[in-house]
Design a protein around this motif. Structure first.
Motif, mmCIF file in Angstrom:
data_model
loop_
_atom_site.group_PDB
_atom_site.id
_atom_site.type_symbol
_atom_site.label_atom_id
_atom_site.label_comp_id
_atom_site.label_asym_id
_atom_site.label_seq_id
_atom_site.Cartn_x
_atom_site.Cartn_y
_atom_site.Cartn_z
ATOM 1 N N PHE A 1 -1.891 0.386 -8.358
ATOM 2 C CA PHE A 1 -0.944 0.349 -8.275
ATOM 3 C C PHE A 1 -0.160 1.320 -7.067
ATOM 4 N N LEU A 2 0.864 0.203 -6.441
ATOM 5 C CA LEU A 2 1.258 1.127 -4.882
ATOM 6 C C LEU A 2 2.536 1.803 -5.724
ATOM 7 N N ALA A 3 2.557 3.082 -4.923
ATOM 8 C CA ALA A 3 3.767 3.624 -5.203
ATOM 9 C C ALA A 3 5.145 3.293 -3.761
ATOM 10 N N GLU A 4 6.146 2.459 -3.746
ATOM 11 C CA GLU A 4 6.899 2.699 -2.705
ATOM 12 C C GLU A 4 8.023 3.396 -1.905
ATOM 13 N N GLU A 5 8.485 3.681 -1.085
ATOM 14 C CA GLU A 5 10.113 4.418 -0.470
ATOM 15 C C GLU A 5 10.824 3.320 0.304
ATOM 16 N N ASP A 6 11.854 3.004 0.408
ATOM 17 C CA ASP A 6 12.286 1.954 1.010
ATOM 18 C C ASP A 6 11.632 1.008 1.653
ATOM 19 N N GLY A 7 11.025 0.372 0.895
ATOM 20 C CA GLY A 7 10.031 -0.198 1.559
ATOM 21 C C GLY A 7 8.480 0.279 1.831
ATOM 22 N N ARG A 8 8.359 1.593 2.232
ATOM 23 C CA ARG A 8 6.717 2.269 2.735
ATOM 24 C C ARG A 8 6.164 3.019 1.234
ATOM 25 N N VAL A 9 5.396 2.309 2.039
ATOM 26 C CA VAL A 9 3.686 2.969 1.062
ATOM 27 C C VAL A 9 4.099 4.271 1.193
ATOM 28 N N VAL A 10 3.983 4.888 0.158
ATOM 29 C CA VAL A 10 3.846 6.504 -0.171
ATOM 30 C C VAL A 10 2.464 6.375 -1.117
ATOM 31 N N GLY A 11 1.876 6.078 -1.588
ATOM 32 C CA GLY A 11 0.867 6.086 -2.758
ATOM 33 C C GLY A 11 0.524 5.541 -3.092
ATOM 34 N N ARG A 12 -1.057 5.677 -3.529
ATOM 35 C CA ARG A 12 -1.853 4.537 -4.790
ATOM 36 C C ARG A 12 -2.508 4.883 -6.183
ATOM 37 N N ILE A 13 -3.307 3.759 -6.685
ATOM 38 C CA ILE A 13 -4.177 4.604 -7.404
ATOM 39 C C ILE A 13 -4.184 3.410 -8.281
ATOM 40 N N SER A 14 -4.806 3.937 -9.022
ATOM 41 C CA SER A 14 -5.739 2.429 -9.905
ATOM 42 C C SER A 14 -6.073 2.900 -11.390
ATOM 43 N N THR B 1 -1.619 -9.176 -4.543
ATOM 44 C CA THR B 1 -2.020 -10.381 -3.362
ATOM 45 C C THR B 1 -2.838 -9.709 -2.567
ATOM 46 N N THR B 2 -3.537 -10.669 -1.828
ATOM 47 C CA THR B 2 -4.522 -10.136 -0.953
ATOM 48 C C THR B 2 -3.751 -9.202 -0.165
ATOM 49 N N ARG B 3 -2.847 -9.453 -0.017
ATOM 50 C CA ARG B 3 -1.721 -8.600 0.649
ATOM 51 C C ARG B 3 -1.692 -7.302 0.876
ATOM 52 N N ASP B 4 -1.162 -7.424 -0.849
ATOM 53 C CA ASP B 4 -1.018 -6.140 -1.180
ATOM 54 C C ASP B 4 -2.674 -4.932 -0.856
ATOM 55 N N ARG B 5 -3.663 -5.505 -1.471
ATOM 56 C CA ARG B 5 -4.598 -5.391 -1.914
ATOM 57 C C ARG B 5 -5.802 -4.267 0.133
ATOM 58 N N LYS B 6 -4.679 -5.374 0.576
ATOM 59 C CA LYS B 6 -4.958 -4.334 2.083
ATOM 60 C C LYS B 6 -4.070 -3.341 2.400
ATOM 61 N N THR B 7 -2.912 -3.175 1.700
ATOM 62 C CA THR B 7 -2.229 -2.133 2.241
ATOM 63 C C THR B 7 -2.447 -1.437 1.309
ATOM 64 N N PHE B 8 -3.019 -1.679 0.027
ATOM 65 C CA PHE B 8 -3.908 -0.263 -0.739
ATOM 66 C C PHE B 8 -5.070 0.736 -0.137
ATOM 67 N N VAL B 9 -5.329 -0.102 0.908
ATOM 68 C CA VAL B 9 -7.288 -0.261 1.557
ATOM 69 C C VAL B 9 -6.599 0.882 2.781
ATOM 70 N N ASP B 10 -5.143 0.534 3.600
ATOM 71 C CA ASP B 10 -4.183 0.917 5.104
ATOM 72 C C ASP B 10 -3.901 2.200 5.158
ATOM 73 N N LEU B 11 -3.760 2.580 3.431
ATOM 74 C CA LEU B 11 -3.002 3.784 3.025
ATOM 75 C C LEU B 11 -3.259 5.224 3.639
ATOM 76 N N PRO B 12 -4.724 5.431 2.982
ATOM 77 C CA PRO B 12 -5.451 6.430 3.274
ATOM 78 C C PRO B 12 -5.904 7.074 4.818
ATOM 79 N N PHE B 13 -5.968 5.721 5.672
ATOM 80 C CA PHE B 13 -6.191 5.011 6.760
ATOM 81 C C PHE B 13 -5.390 6.716 7.914
ATOM 82 N N ARG B 14 -3.412 6.529 7.082
ATOM 83 C CA ARG B 14 -2.898 6.816 7.546
ATOM 84 C C ARG B 14 -1.984 8.278 7.043
ATOM 85 N N LEU B 15 -2.516 8.911 5.779
ATOM 86 C CA LEU B 15 -2.711 9.803 4.831
ATOM 87 C C LEU B 15 -3.210 10.543 5.634
#
Length: 383
Positions: A60-73, A11-25
C-alpha cells in the motif's frame, strides 16, 4: 487541509514508487544505507522472489494531493501458518512490514489498512515488522541508531517504536546483534577450548568449496533446517528461496569465511560469514549506473572491509547444549576471525541476529567479550 488516501500497489510503476520513498525519507540520515534499487524491487516482485511460492502480499502507498508520504506491506506466509503457535507464527498469524511514513497519523492509517487486509484474508493476529520473510529483515530497530546496519539488517526512524506501541502492539521478541573485536585473540578460556578440539581426531573443521556451491549449500541447509527448527520464528527455506539466496549471495561467498564442522566424517555444524557489502554499496545511492557496477565488481574481486557479519550458524539438534557443540562453534569462529582480519582487513565482527532467549548463542557472544550493538523488536497484537 490535504486529504490522505491509502491505495494498493498495482503496477510496476507503483512498485518503483514504493521502493523510491525511503530514499527521500532517509536522505538526511547518515546511517541509512540505500539499497540497490534492483534488489529492493526484486524483493517485492513475485516473479523474482521465491518466497512468493508459498506466500502472498499486498503493498500500500499513502498519498496526499498526489504526493507519496508513506508505505506498508501486508503479507501471509502459508508455511508460517503451519508452524507451532509457541514459535511465534502459527494459524491465523499474518504479518506486515516495509513500513515508512512522514508522520504518525500517516503511519497509523497505513497500519490500519494493512490490518484490514489481513482480516479480510482470515487472519486473527498481526505480527511485524517482518520484511518480508523472517530470513530477510525482521524486527524494528530500537537501539543502535548511531551506526549503519550491516548486510541484510534493517534500519528505521527512532520515532517508529512509539508509533507502533501507540497502535496497541506489544513486543513479543527481541533480536540482538553483538559487536566483537576481531583484531586480537579471544580470551584464554576460548583458546583452551579450541586447542582441545584441535587435538581431537574425530573433529574436522573445513572451508567450503565454492566450486561445489550447490553441494555445499545442500549440506548447510540440512544442518540449518534441523538446528533452527525449534527456534522462535522458524520457517523452513524452500527450494525456490534457496535458489534466489544462492544467486544473491554467491558473489560474496568466500571459501575461508564459511566453515563446516565434521565429527567422525559427518557434517554437524556450520558458520556463514559475509564481508559487509553495505560498506561497498552505501556510496552508490541505490544505483549501479553509470559506474557503480564497475566499482562493485572491483570490490567483489577481493573485498577489504571494516566489518564482517555472521548471519547464520548452527549445530544439529542432537548435539545442541553439549560441550562438543560449543567447542565446534569456537573453533569455527576462531578460524574465521583470523581469515577475516588477515585476508579482508576486518577489525570487527557482528554476530546476529540472536534471539534474546537463545542462551547458547548469547553465552558464546558474551564469552567472546561481545557487546550488544543493535536491538530489534518484533511486535504483535490480536486483530
Amino acid at each position: 487541509m490535504a486529504q490522505l488516501t491509502i491505495r494498493p500497489v498495482e503496477t510496476t510503476r507503483d512498485r518503483k514508487t514504493f521502493v523510491d520513498l525511503p530514499f527521500r525519507l532517509y536522505a538526511d540520515d547518515p546511517n541509512w544505507v540505500p539499497p540497490l534499487k534492483g534488489e529492493a524491487l526484486g524483493l517485492i516482485t513475485p516473479e523474482k522472489n521465491g518466497w512468493f511460492s508459498h506466500a502472498k502480499a499486498q503493498l500500500f502507498l499513502a498519498e496526499e494531493d498526489g504526493r507519496v508520504v508513506g508505505r506498508i506491506s501486508a503479507h501471509i506466509d502459508t508455511l508460517a501458518l503451519t508452524m507451532p503457535a509457541e514459535q511465534g507464527f502459527g494459524p491465523g498469524v499474518g504479518q506486515w512490514g516495509l513500513m515508512d511514513a512522514e508522520r504518525e497519523d500517516i503511519f497509523q492509517a497505513l497500519l490500519a489498512r494493512a490490518e484490514e487486509w489481513l482480516r479480510a484474508q482470515g487472519m486473527t493476529r498481526a505480527l511485524g515488522p517482518v520484511s518480508m520473510s523472517i530470513w530477510e529483515e525482521p524486527g524494528l530497530l530500537i537501539q543502535g541508531f548511531d551506526h549503519p546496519p550491516t548486510i541484510m539488517m534493517g534500519h528505521a526512524k527512532p520515532e517508529y517504536r512509539a508509533w507502533i506501541e501507540a497502535a496497541g502492539y506489544a513486543c513479543v521478541k527481541r533480536l540482538m546483534t553483538y559487536d566483537v573485536d576481531i583484531t586480537k585473540p579471544f580470551p584464554p578460556i576460548v583458546q583452551r577450548i579450541i586447542q582441545s578440539g584441535e587435538k581431537n581426531p574425530r573433529i574436522r573443521v573445513r572451508e567450503v568449496d565454492k566450486r561445489k556451491f550447490e553441494e555445499e549449500a545442500a549440506i548447510i541447509l540440512g544442518i540449518l533446517n534441523d538446528a533452527w527448527s525449534d527456534n522462535w520464528g522458524f520457517v523452513p527455506l524452500t527450494p525456490p528461496e534457496i535458489e534466489d539466496v544462492g544467486v544473491k549471495l554467491k558473489p560474496i561467498v568466500f571459501n575461508d569465511l564459511i566453515r563446516i564442522a565434521e565429527v567422525d566424517g559427518r557434517p554437524v555444524a556450520f558458520m556463514i560469514t559475509l564481508p559487509d557489502l553495505n560498506e561497498a554499496i552505501a556510496p552508490l545511492g541505490g544505483s549501479l549506473l553509470p559506474f557503480g557496477w564497475a566499482k562493485l565488481l572491483l570490490w567483489l574481486r577481493h573485498p577489504k572491509v571494516k566489518t564482517v557479519r555472521v548471519p547464520l550458524m548452527g549445530v544439529v539438534k542432537a548435539m545442541q547444549s553439549s560441550r562438543l557443540a560449543s567447542q565446534l562453534a569456537f573453533m569455527m569462529i576462531e578460524y574465521i576471525r583470523k581469515a577475516s582480519a588477515e585476508n579482508y582487513g576486518a577489525v570487527r565482527g557482528e554476530i546476529g541476529w540472536i534471539l534474546e532467549d537463545n542462551q547458547g548463542m548469547v553465552s558464546i557472544a558474551e564469552t567472546l567479550e561481545g557487546d550488544i550493538n543493535k536491538v530489534y523488536q518484533v511486535y504483535a497484537r490480536d486483530l
